[in-house]
Design a protein around this motif. Structure first.
Motif, PDB file in Angstrom:
ATOM      1  N   TYR A  90       0.837  -1.194   0.000  1.00  7.73           N
ATOM      2  CA  TYR A  90       0.000   0.000   0.000  1.00  7.73           C
ATOM      3  C   TYR A  90       0.871   1.242   0.000  1.00  7.73           C
ATOM      4  CZ  TYR A  90      -3.261  -3.532   1.564  1.00  7.73           C
ATOM      5  OH  TYR A  90      -4.013  -4.661   1.653  1.00  7.73           O
ATOM      6  N   HIS A  91       0.357   2.295  -0.574  1.00  7.20           N
ATOM      7  CA  HIS A  91       1.012   3.599  -0.530  1.00  7.20           C
ATOM      8  C   HIS A  91      -0.075   4.647  -0.681  1.00  7.20           C
ATOM      9  CE1 HIS A  91       0.592   3.643  -4.904  1.00  7.20           C
ATOM     10  NE2 HIS A  91       1.117   2.434  -4.904  1.00  7.20           N
ATOM     11  N   GLY A  92       0.293   5.890  -0.655  1.00  6.90           N
ATOM     12  CA  GLY A  92      -0.692   6.970  -0.682  1.00  6.90           C
ATOM     13  C   GLY A  92      -1.734   6.856  -1.775  1.00  6.90           C
ATOM     14  N   LYS A  93      -1.322   6.569  -3.000  1.00  9.75           N
ATOM     15  CA  LYS A  93      -2.274   6.494  -4.108  1.00  9.75           C
ATOM     16  C   LYS A  93      -3.175   5.273  -4.001  1.00  9.75           C
ATOM     17  CE  LYS A  93       0.620   9.034  -7.317  1.00  9.75           C
ATOM     18  NZ  LYS A  93       1.438   8.988  -8.509  1.00  9.75           N
ATOM     19  N   SER A  94      -2.625   4.140  -3.590  1.00  9.04           N
ATOM     20  CA  SER A  94      -3.463   2.938  -3.501  1.00  9.04           C
ATOM     21  C   SER A  94      -4.461   3.039  -2.356  1.00  9.04           C
ATOM     22  CB  SER A  94      -2.600   1.682  -3.357  1.00  9.04           C
ATOM     23  OG  SER A  94      -1.954   1.664  -2.107  1.00  9.04           O
ATOM     24  N   CYS A  95      -4.150   3.835  -1.339  1.00  5.57           N
ATOM     25  CA  CYS A  95      -5.058   3.964  -0.201  1.00  5.57           C
ATOM     26  C   CYS A  95      -6.323   4.720  -0.580  1.00  5.57           C
ATOM     27  CB  CYS A  95      -4.366   4.662   0.966  1.00  5.57           C
ATOM     28  SG  CYS A  95      -3.067   3.665   1.711  1.00  5.57           S
ATOM     29  N   ALA A  96      -6.277   5.475  -1.667  1.00  5.48           N
ATOM     30  CA  ALA A  96      -7.480   6.153  -2.138  1.00  5.48           C
ATOM     31  C   ALA A  96      -8.446   5.160  -2.780  1.00  5.48           C
ATOM     32  CB  ALA A  96      -7.101   7.245  -3.143  1.00  5.48           C
ATOM     33  N   LYS A  97      -7.919   4.027  -3.241  1.00  2.00           N
ATOM     34  CA  LYS A  97      -8.746   3.015  -3.912  1.00  2.00           C
ATOM     35  C   LYS A  97      -9.074   1.845  -3.006  1.00  2.00           C
ATOM     36  CE  LYS A  97      -6.526   4.088  -8.292  1.00  2.00           C
ATOM     37  NZ  LYS A  97      -5.594   3.645  -9.292  1.00  2.00           N
ATOM     38  N   THR A  98      -8.131   1.457  -2.180  1.00  2.00           N
ATOM     39  CA  THR A  98      -8.280   0.313  -1.286  1.00  2.00           C
ATOM     40  C   THR A  98      -7.896   0.759   0.119  1.00  2.00           C
ATOM     41  OG1 THR A  98      -7.617  -1.148  -3.080  1.00  2.00           O
ATOM     42  CG2 THR A  98      -7.541  -2.063  -0.877  1.00  2.00           C
TER      43      THR A  98
END
Length: 170
Positions: A90-98
């Motif tokens: 996980y990282h900042g961008k993926s946390c917006a989706k998942t």
């Protein structure tokens, strides 16, 4: 140091690196650079590597080590991991989706791998965790606090890589 031949499977060909095809630096140059930084930061107190964990574990996590293995062996012993906490998925961008994990989510994942006590889990050894993520930071006391953490309260030993090697091989 000696340079290895370029990786001709890439376009354009790149030198063989310790960290995989995305690096444009040879493995030898990478290790020389790390040793130079360590030597400078320690004022000569720790001039040589003894253990090495390559970025992403490549190519040691199932790739072809025939070109980088001999270079790394001149500097250090390769140390990998046998349990991945999954914290780096996980990282900042993926946390917006998942939903990014919480510290408890990550602690639960590690607990599931190591089990209820020594010899009662899926595995033993080295757990890969990255200290750059909030969820990892939050999981550390849940797992490792000397009085309340899961690891010490379930009979596991906490140690350095050198400790783990000594425990395994004497």
């Amino acid at each position: 140091g000696s340079d290895l031949p370029p990786d001709t499977t890439q376009t354009p060909p790149i030198p063989q690196s310790c960290g995989g095809a995305t690096s444009g630096v040879t493995c030898e140059a990478e290790l020389d650079g790390v040793e130079a930084v360590i030597d400078k930061m320690s004022n000569g107190g720790r001039p040589h590597l003894t253990r090495f964990r390559p970025p992403f574990g490549e190519p040691y996590q199932g790739g072809d080590i025939s070109t980088v293995g001999p270079v790394v062996a001149k500097y250090a012993v390769w140390v990998g991991w046998n349990m991945d906490s999954g914290d780096s998925l996980y990282h900042g961008k993926s946390c917006a989706k998942t939903h990014c994990p919480t510290g408890q989510d990550l602690a639960n994942a590690v607990e599931g791998m190591i089990g209820a006590g020594p010899g009662k889990g899926l595995s033993w050894g080295i757990v890969l965790m990255h200290g750059t993520f909030k969820w990892t930071h939050d999981a550390i006391p849940l797992l490792f606090d000397p009085k309340t953490g899961y690891v010490p309260t379930h009979g596991f030993k906490i140690g350095t890589v050198e400790d783990a090697i000594c425990w395994k091989y004497g």
